[in-house]
Design a protein around this motif. Structure first.
Motif, mmCIF file in Angstrom:
data_model
loop_
_atom_site.group_PDB
_atom_site.id
_atom_site.type_symbol
_atom_site.label_atom_id
_atom_site.label_comp_id
_atom_site.label_asym_id
_atom_site.label_seq_id
_atom_site.Cartn_x
_atom_site.Cartn_y
_atom_site.Cartn_z
ATOM 1 N N THR A 62 0.836 -1.193 0.000
ATOM 2 C CA THR A 62 0.000 0.000 0.000
ATOM 3 C C THR A 62 0.873 1.245 0.000
ATOM 4 N N HIS A 63 1.897 1.222 0.824
ATOM 5 C CA HIS A 63 2.757 2.391 0.936
ATOM 6 C C HIS A 63 3.734 2.511 -0.233
ATOM 7 N N GLN A 64 3.933 1.442 -0.972
ATOM 8 C CA GLN A 64 4.763 1.500 -2.176
ATOM 9 C C GLN A 64 3.961 1.957 -3.389
ATOM 10 N N LYS A 65 2.703 1.525 -3.471
ATOM 11 C CA LYS A 65 1.905 1.753 -4.678
ATOM 12 C C LYS A 65 1.081 3.039 -4.644
ATOM 13 N N ILE A 70 2.066 12.528 5.309
ATOM 14 C CA ILE A 70 1.653 12.831 6.676
ATOM 15 C C ILE A 70 1.461 14.344 6.767
ATOM 16 N N ILE A 71 0.337 14.750 7.321
ATOM 17 C CA ILE A 71 0.036 16.168 7.483
ATOM 18 C C ILE A 71 -0.034 16.480 8.976
ATOM 19 N N ASN A 72 0.620 17.547 9.378
ATOM 20 C CA ASN A 72 0.641 17.978 10.784
ATOM 21 C C ASN A 72 1.047 16.853 11.733
ATOM 22 N N GLU A 73 1.984 16.057 11.341
ATOM 23 C CA GLU A 73 2.603 14.991 12.116
ATOM 24 C C GLU A 73 1.771 13.726 12.307
ATOM 25 N N PHE A 74 0.440 13.813 12.340
ATOM 26 C CA PHE A 74 -0.357 12.661 12.732
ATOM 27 C C PHE A 74 -1.478 12.280 11.769
ATOM 28 N N SER A 75 -1.779 13.120 10.807
ATOM 29 C CA SER A 75 -2.855 12.824 9.858
ATOM 30 C C SER A 75 -2.267 12.221 8.590
ATOM 31 N N LEU A 76 -2.940 11.221 8.071
ATOM 32 C CA LEU A 76 -2.492 10.523 6.869
ATOM 33 C C LEU A 76 -3.444 10.811 5.716
ATOM 34 N N VAL A 77 -2.874 11.049 4.552
ATOM 35 C CA VAL A 77 -3.662 11.209 3.338
ATOM 36 C C VAL A 77 -3.080 10.265 2.301
ATOM 37 N N TYR A 78 -3.945 9.426 1.731
ATOM 38 C CA TYR A 78 -3.532 8.490 0.686
ATOM 39 C C TYR A 78 -4.211 8.900 -0.613
ATOM 40 N N TYR A 79 -3.467 8.842 -1.697
ATOM 41 C CA TYR A 79 -4.000 9.148 -3.019
ATOM 42 C C TYR A 79 -3.834 7.908 -3.885
ATOM 43 N N TRP A 80 -4.955 7.361 -4.310
ATOM 44 C CA TRP A 80 -4.975 6.168 -5.143
ATOM 45 C C TRP A 80 -5.461 6.588 -6.525
ATOM 46 N N LYS A 81 -4.533 6.755 -7.439
ATOM 47 C CA LYS A 81 -4.862 7.247 -8.761
ATOM 48 C C LYS A 81 -5.637 6.199 -9.536
#
Length: 121
Positions: A62-65, A70-81
């Motif tokens: 998941t983290h490779q593809k 990380i936003i503001n140290e603790f928030s995660l945003v994933y973009y799946w094109k």
């Protein structure tokens, strides 16, 4: 958080079929005390950072593809094109922080809140 929603869905489905690796990953994820509240007294930044590290370790593809940050140290945003840019985008949201368990209710719990216990029932 699309990723976390997918993990929860997958883990629920595999729990019903008896596949243990996904169940164990969910169990481990539940052991991070990512508590937040109205004041910052229960906030533990180390738990949040360790949870993020755990996600990277437990879900390496998941983290490779996917693009992620990380936003503001603790928030995660994933973009799946997607494969078709003509289609409308989709947004999934989620969170991994929890409210603290009331101390007075802890004796009523069958298992401690962050034990990650997997019940055989």
């Amino acid at each position: 958080m699309l990723f976390l929603k997918a993990v929860l869905f997958l883990s629920t489905a595999t729990a019903q079929t008896g596949t243990s690796s996904e169940v164990q990953r969910l169990s481990k994820a539940l052991q991070f005390e990512t508590v937040s509240g109205y004041d910052n007294s229960s906030f533990n930044p180390v738990a949040y950072k360790n949870f993020i590290k755990y996600l990277q370790q437990a879900f390496p593809l998941t983290h490779q593809k996917l693009e992620w940050k990380i936003i503001n140290e603790f928030s995660l945003v994933y973009y799946w094109k997607g494969t078709n840019s003509q289609k409308a985008p989709v947004l999934f949201l989620g969170h991994y922080d929890v409210v603290p368990a009331e101390t007075s209710t802890l004796k009523q719990w069958t298992h401690p809140p962050f034990s990650g216990h997997v019940d055989d029932e």
